[in-house]
Design a protein around this motif. Structure first.
Motif, mmCIF file in Angstrom:
data_model
loop_
_atom_site.group_PDB
_atom_site.id
_atom_site.type_symbol
_atom_site.label_atom_id
_atom_site.label_comp_id
_atom_site.label_asym_id
_atom_site.label_seq_id
_atom_site.Cartn_x
_atom_site.Cartn_y
_atom_site.Cartn_z
ATOM 1 N N ILE A 1 0.952 -1.067 0.012
ATOM 2 C CA ILE A 1 -0.009 0.061 0.031
ATOM 3 C C ILE A 1 1.113 1.319 0.186
ATOM 4 C CG2 ILE A 1 -1.874 1.222 1.180
ATOM 5 C CD1 ILE A 1 -2.472 -1.626 2.435
ATOM 6 N N VAL A 2 0.785 1.915 -1.349
ATOM 7 C CA VAL A 2 1.546 3.171 -1.177
ATOM 8 C C VAL A 2 0.792 4.143 -1.016
ATOM 9 C CG1 VAL A 2 3.063 4.485 -2.707
ATOM 10 C CG2 VAL A 2 3.154 1.953 -3.017
ATOM 11 N N PRO A 3 0.901 5.057 0.188
ATOM 12 C CA PRO A 3 -0.016 5.982 0.771
ATOM 13 C C PRO A 3 0.295 7.292 -0.365
ATOM 14 C CG PRO A 3 1.871 5.661 2.320
ATOM 15 C CD PRO A 3 2.027 4.829 1.233
ATOM 16 N N THR A 4 -0.755 8.248 -0.463
ATOM 17 C CA THR A 4 -0.623 9.471 -0.898
ATOM 18 C C THR A 4 0.570 10.148 -0.196
ATOM 19 O OG1 THR A 4 -2.802 9.450 -1.810
ATOM 20 C CG2 THR A 4 -1.684 11.602 -1.649
ATOM 21 N N SER A 5 1.505 10.881 -0.903
ATOM 22 C CA SER A 5 2.466 11.565 -0.018
ATOM 23 C C SER A 5 3.101 12.445 -1.081
ATOM 24 C CB SER A 5 3.614 10.344 0.573
ATOM 25 O OG SER A 5 4.353 10.009 -0.694
ATOM 26 N N ASP A 6 4.205 13.107 -0.090
ATOM 27 C CA ASP A 6 4.917 14.205 -0.987
ATOM 28 C C ASP A 6 6.016 13.542 -1.657
ATOM 29 O OD1 ASP A 6 3.282 16.211 0.301
ATOM 30 O OD2 ASP A 6 4.504 16.699 1.531
ATOM 31 N N PHE A 7 6.283 12.260 -1.724
ATOM 32 C CA PHE A 7 7.242 11.632 -2.575
ATOM 33 C C PHE A 7 6.965 11.421 -3.941
ATOM 34 C CE2 PHE A 7 8.258 9.898 1.804
ATOM 35 C CZ PHE A 7 9.320 10.446 2.037
ATOM 36 N N LYS A 8 7.868 12.118 -4.974
ATOM 37 C CA LYS A 8 7.546 11.799 -6.356
ATOM 38 C C LYS A 8 7.766 10.452 -6.866
ATOM 39 C CE LYS A 8 9.272 13.363 -10.574
ATOM 40 N NZ LYS A 8 10.799 14.291 -11.376
ATOM 41 N N VAL A 9 8.680 9.940 -6.153
ATOM 42 C CA VAL A 9 9.142 8.377 -6.352
ATOM 43 C C VAL A 9 9.550 7.879 -5.267
ATOM 44 C CG1 VAL A 9 11.591 9.013 -6.926
ATOM 45 C CG2 VAL A 9 10.389 6.923 -7.988
ATOM 46 N N ILE A 10 9.070 6.541 -4.938
ATOM 47 C CA ILE A 10 9.585 5.502 -3.762
ATOM 48 C C ILE A 10 10.125 4.257 -4.669
ATOM 49 C CG2 ILE A 10 8.721 4.039 -2.179
ATOM 50 C CD1 ILE A 10 6.400 5.884 -1.800
ATOM 51 N N TRP A 11 11.501 4.155 -4.372
ATOM 52 C CA TRP A 11 12.314 2.945 -4.702
ATOM 53 C C TRP A 11 12.482 1.951 -3.489
ATOM 54 C CZ3 TRP A 11 15.119 7.727 -6.223
ATOM 55 C CH2 TRP A 11 14.830 7.868 -7.642
ATOM 56 N N LEU A 12 12.470 0.625 -3.988
ATOM 57 C CA LEU A 12 13.028 -0.402 -2.937
ATOM 58 C C LEU A 12 14.397 -0.515 -3.631
ATOM 59 C CD1 LEU A 12 9.915 -2.662 -2.570
ATOM 60 C CD2 LEU A 12 10.868 -0.923 -0.933
ATOM 61 N N LEU A 13 15.610 -0.717 -2.677
ATOM 62 C CA LEU A 13 16.758 -1.253 -3.379
ATOM 63 C C LEU A 13 17.225 -2.676 -2.625
ATOM 64 C CD1 LEU A 13 19.397 -0.295 -4.581
ATOM 65 C CD2 LEU A 13 20.127 0.718 -2.299
ATOM 66 N N PHE A 14 17.582 -3.493 -3.552
ATOM 67 C CA PHE A 14 17.903 -4.578 -3.153
ATOM 68 C C PHE A 14 19.404 -5.179 -3.497
ATOM 69 C CE2 PHE A 14 13.251 -4.635 -4.275
ATOM 70 C CZ PHE A 14 12.631 -5.379 -3.049
ATOM 71 N N TYR A 15 19.747 -6.022 -2.596
ATOM 72 C CA TYR A 15 20.957 -6.676 -2.937
ATOM 73 C C TYR A 15 21.030 -7.694 -4.139
ATOM 74 C CZ TYR A 15 25.847 -8.034 -1.599
ATOM 75 O OH TYR A 15 27.039 -8.488 -1.536
ATOM 76 N N ASP A 16 22.166 -7.592 -4.880
ATOM 77 C CA ASP A 16 22.189 -8.626 -5.965
ATOM 78 C C ASP A 16 23.122 -9.674 -5.467
ATOM 79 O OD1 ASP A 16 22.800 -10.073 -8.121
ATOM 80 O OD2 ASP A 16 22.229 -8.695 -9.659
ATOM 81 N N PHE A 17 22.614 -10.837 -4.956
ATOM 82 C CA PHE A 17 23.628 -11.772 -4.541
ATOM 83 C C PHE A 17 24.547 -12.259 -5.505
ATOM 84 C CE2 PHE A 17 20.507 -11.614 -1.316
ATOM 85 C CZ PHE A 17 20.940 -11.531 -0.156
ATOM 86 N N LEU A 18 24.368 -12.238 -6.923
ATOM 87 C CA LEU A 18 24.935 -12.571 -7.946
ATOM 88 C C LEU A 18 26.142 -11.783 -8.078
ATOM 89 C CD1 LEU A 18 22.636 -14.236 -10.746
ATOM 90 C CD2 LEU A 18 24.119 -15.437 -8.949
ATOM 91 N N GLU A 19 25.992 -10.434 -8.223
ATOM 92 C CA GLU A 19 26.928 -9.490 -8.416
ATOM 93 C C GLU A 19 27.742 -8.945 -7.088
ATOM 94 O OE1 GLU A 19 26.198 -6.394 -10.964
ATOM 95 O OE2 GLU A 19 24.993 -7.013 -12.193
ATOM 96 N N ARG A 20 27.046 -9.571 -5.918
ATOM 97 C CA ARG A 20 27.547 -8.944 -4.540
ATOM 98 C C ARG A 20 27.616 -7.587 -4.445
ATOM 99 N NH1 ARG A 20 31.850 -13.665 -3.037
ATOM 100 N NH2 ARG A 20 30.473 -15.422 -3.574
ATOM 101 N N ARG A 21 26.599 -6.939 -4.715
ATOM 102 C CA ARG A 21 26.464 -5.434 -4.540
ATOM 103 C C ARG A 21 24.931 -4.955 -4.701
ATOM 104 N NH1 ARG A 21 27.459 -2.037 -9.332
ATOM 105 N NH2 ARG A 21 27.169 -3.358 -10.899
ATOM 106 N N TRP A 22 24.880 -3.956 -4.106
ATOM 107 C CA TRP A 22 23.566 -3.167 -4.186
ATOM 108 C C TRP A 22 23.143 -2.853 -5.528
ATOM 109 C CZ3 TRP A 22 20.255 -3.854 -0.316
ATOM 110 C CH2 TRP A 22 20.838 -4.219 1.107
ATOM 111 N N THR A 23 22.340 -3.569 -6.543
ATOM 112 C CA THR A 23 22.121 -3.084 -7.788
ATOM 113 C C THR A 23 20.679 -3.109 -8.380
ATOM 114 O OG1 THR A 23 22.405 -5.470 -8.643
ATOM 115 C CG2 THR A 23 24.346 -4.008 -8.534
#
Length: 163
Positions: free
Chosen positions: A135-157
């Protein structure tokens, strides 16, 4: 120079650096960190046209025990089973909390929310399966991102856009 020894500052900076790297690769635009402050945590700037984006940085943990373990404050991580449904509930609560907090920001540029998902168990595919429950509430955020770790590349990608 004190900020170099501030854990919160370092964690925010690390997440912002990952975001800038991913955005530069995905968009072909040259972003860089313009300022590290508070409310929002980070301001990034498009080097081509000078536009800026304020980025509030936060982290999604399953619970306080997981946070202590991942941040190195506990050597023991004996934990009951974790369920993606509960993780999604925590994400929804975090989205609501950060959306309320952003209402009080005095900002001169658009705002974004970057949520680093630190779970070693759940990944972007899990969130894709449960996206109808996010549930993405109405907010002042123009964009909301989720950042995940890539276990194959071994970095946040891996960057998932919620809005």
């Amino acid at each position: 120079m004190a900020e170099l020894f501030d854990e919160k500052w370092l964690i925010e900076e690390s997440a912002a650096l990952a975001l800038v790297e991913i955005l530069n690769l995905q968009t072909g635009v040259k972003y860089q960190i313009f300022k590290h402050a508070d409310r929002p945590d980070i301001v990034i700037e498009n080097k081509f046209d000078g536009t800026r984006l304020g980025v509030e940085v936060t982290h999604l943990f399953y619970d306080a025990d997981e946070a202590r373990f991942i941040l190195g404050r506990s050597q023991e991580y004996v934990h009951p089973p974790e369920y993606i449904e509960e993780y999604i509930q925590r994400l929804n609560a975090l989205l609501q909390q950060k959306s309320e907090k952003a209402k009080g920001y005095d900002h001169e540029y658009p705002l974004a929310l970057l949520i680093r998902v630190v779970s070693p168990l759940f990944h972007m595919l899990n969130f894709d399966e449960y996206k109808s429950r996010i549930i993405v509430p109405t907010s002042d955020f123009k964009v909301i991102w989720l950042l995940f770790y890539d276990f194959l590349e071994r970095r946040w990608t891996l960057l998932k856009r919620l809005s």
